[in-house]
Write a protein that holds these residues in place. Structure first.
Motif, PDB file in Angstrom:
ATOM      1  N   THR A  74     -39.714 -14.301  82.083  1.00 20.38           N
ATOM      2  CA  THR A  74     -40.788 -13.953  81.163  1.00 20.38           C
ATOM      3  C   THR A  74     -41.436 -15.225  80.643  1.00 20.38           C
ATOM      4  OG1 THR A  74     -39.205 -13.870  79.328  1.00 20.38           O
ATOM      5  CG2 THR A  74     -39.683 -11.794  80.455  1.00 20.38           C
ATOM      6  N   ALA A  75     -42.581 -15.063  80.029  1.00 19.80           N
ATOM      7  CA  ALA A  75     -43.302 -16.213  79.475  1.00 19.80           C
ATOM      8  C   ALA A  75     -42.645 -16.659  78.174  1.00 19.80           C
ATOM      9  CB  ALA A  75     -44.767 -15.845  79.235  1.00 19.80           C
ATOM     10  N   ASN A  76     -42.170 -17.886  78.145  1.00 25.02           N
ATOM     11  CA  ASN A  76     -41.687 -18.478  76.904  1.00 25.02           C
ATOM     12  C   ASN A  76     -41.762 -20.005  77.034  1.00 25.02           C
ATOM     13  OD1 ASN A  76     -39.207 -19.455  78.149  1.00 25.02           O
ATOM     14  ND2 ASN A  76     -38.339 -17.402  77.889  1.00 25.02           N
ATOM     15  N   GLU A  77     -41.438 -20.695  75.968  1.00 25.74           N
ATOM     16  CA  GLU A  77     -41.579 -22.149  75.961  1.00 25.74           C
ATOM     17  C   GLU A  77     -40.667 -22.823  76.976  1.00 25.74           C
ATOM     18  OE1 GLU A  77     -42.240 -24.406  72.187  1.00 25.74           O
ATOM     19  OE2 GLU A  77     -41.605 -22.511  71.297  1.00 25.74           O
ATOM     20  N   ASP A  78     -39.452 -22.317  77.133  1.00 26.21           N
ATOM     21  CA  ASP A  78     -38.508 -22.940  78.057  1.00 26.21           C
ATOM     22  C   ASP A  78     -38.992 -22.831  79.500  1.00 26.21           C
ATOM     23  OD1 ASP A  78     -36.854 -23.693  76.005  1.00 26.21           O
ATOM     24  OD2 ASP A  78     -35.489 -21.991  76.216  1.00 26.21           O
ATOM     25  N   ARG A  79     -39.499 -21.647  79.900  1.00 27.78           N
ATOM     26  CA  ARG A  79     -39.958 -21.499  81.275  1.00 27.78           C
ATOM     27  C   ARG A  79     -41.251 -22.275  81.513  1.00 27.78           C
ATOM     28  NH1 ARG A  79     -35.849 -19.466  80.465  1.00 27.78           N
ATOM     29  NH2 ARG A  79     -35.375 -21.659  80.811  1.00 27.78           N
ATOM     30  N   ALA A  80     -42.117 -22.338  80.512  1.00 22.75           N
ATOM     31  CA  ALA A  80     -43.317 -23.161  80.651  1.00 22.75           C
ATOM     32  C   ALA A  80     -42.949 -24.623  80.819  1.00 22.75           C
ATOM     33  CB  ALA A  80     -44.228 -22.972  79.435  1.00 22.75           C
TER      34      ALA A  80
END
Length: 314
Positions: free
Chosen positions: A298-304
């Motif tokens: 999902t989209a979150n700061e860690d994956r970005a």
């Protein structure tokens, strides 16, 4: 480097409270700390620094953290043993709890060591490597295999298919597809350089990640944290992070620093192994980011951040 801004999935504060009380008799207010990489952290009652590891390897983590405790070196911030003498308590099959004393200090940032700090860090690494006899029979030993390699090769071989399992998948796919041949070349170079590390007779106890982010500047001096990566391995596993290799452009002009290491320890430093561990770090990170971003997410700061770091290697 993996970021840990988001809390771990499948874990609530009550799970932590029960684990801390049952294992260490620790109680207190929990404050989540979005810091570090590779583990999740909380402050507890102003006295304890609590870490949750999600790799699920309880036996491996116990061996690593017990090694740190057995070193008994003043600059090592080792875990606090639980009431049963162990250093790790399982909260679930995936969530492993460890407890440390809260130490007042300031951590550095990931990257090269400041020039004014390199000699002091080298002193600590020499002291660590000299402590090998105290833990040689019990410390975990490196296997010289690239973690996540099978997944990385699967990703490289499957680039004909789109990555549609999450919001950052296609962007990550484009990055890896554009640079696939470079990554394959790095893997081949990694295998060639690994041959220089095959003689375990001279291996030492290594921290594995002695970059500035794992050193606390305290009133008493530098302290080394995050010992889940400890292994018996070639000394270059630590030393490369003191060299120009941290800039990503080769061993660098480090003759004076590495020459002092050789004089004080009697061990020759291998340029091939400096290069090997630089590649190890890069490829292990690329493997982690590629695996994360081609799987459901999902989209979150860690994956970005993972997408940013993946692209940054090229």
């Amino acid at each position: 480097m993996l970021g840990m801004r988001e809390r771990p999935e499948g874990l609530i504060d009550d799970d932590l409270r029960r684990g801390l009380a049952a294992g260490w008799g620790v109680h207190g207010k929990l404050t989540y700390l979005p810091v570090g990489a590779g583990g999740y952290h909380w402050a507890v009652g102003g006295r304890w620094f609590v870490t949750v590891d999600t790799r699920g390897d309880a036996a491996g983590l116990e061996r690593a953290l017990s090694t740190a405790t057995a070193l008994r070196l003043p600059f090592v911030i080792a875990p606090v043993p639980a009431e049963d003498g162990t250093t790790v308590r399982a909260l679930s099959p995936r969530h492993l709890l460890s407890v440390y004393p809260m130490v007042e200090g300031v951590a550095g940032d990931f990257g090269p060591h400041p020039p004014e700090q390199r000699d002091r860090v080298l002193d600590l690494l020499i002291a660590l490597h000299r402590a090998t006899p105290a833990v040689a029979s019990t410390a975990p030993r490196t296997a010289l295999r690239l973690p996540g390699r099978a997944g990385l090769e699967e990703a490289l071989n499957g680039l004909a298919r789109p990555w549609t399992s999450g919001p950052y998948g296609e962007a990550a796919h484009r990055v890896l597809a554009e640079h696939a041949e470079r990554v394959r070349g790095w893997l081949a170079e990694f295998d060639d350089l690994a041959r220089a590390a095959r003689d375990p007779a001279g291996w030492v106890v290594t921290h594995g990640e002695p970059h500035p982010g794992n050193f606390l500047r305290t009133a008493e001096g530098l302290r080394l944290i995050d010992w889940d990566t400890v292994l018996l391995a070639p000394a270059e596993r630590d030393l490369w992070m003191l060299t120009g290799a941290m800039f990503g452009s080769g061993p660098g002009d480090d003759a004076e620093l590495l020459g002092r290491y050789e004089r004080e320890t009697g061990r020759r430093v291998s340029p091939e192994l400096i290069g090997f561990y630089r590649l190890w770090w890069m490829l292990a990170d690329i493997a982690i980011y590629a695996d994360e971003l081609r799987r459901p997410h999902t989209a979150n700061e860690d994956r970005a951040a993972s997408l940013t770091y993946l692209a940054g290697y090229f």
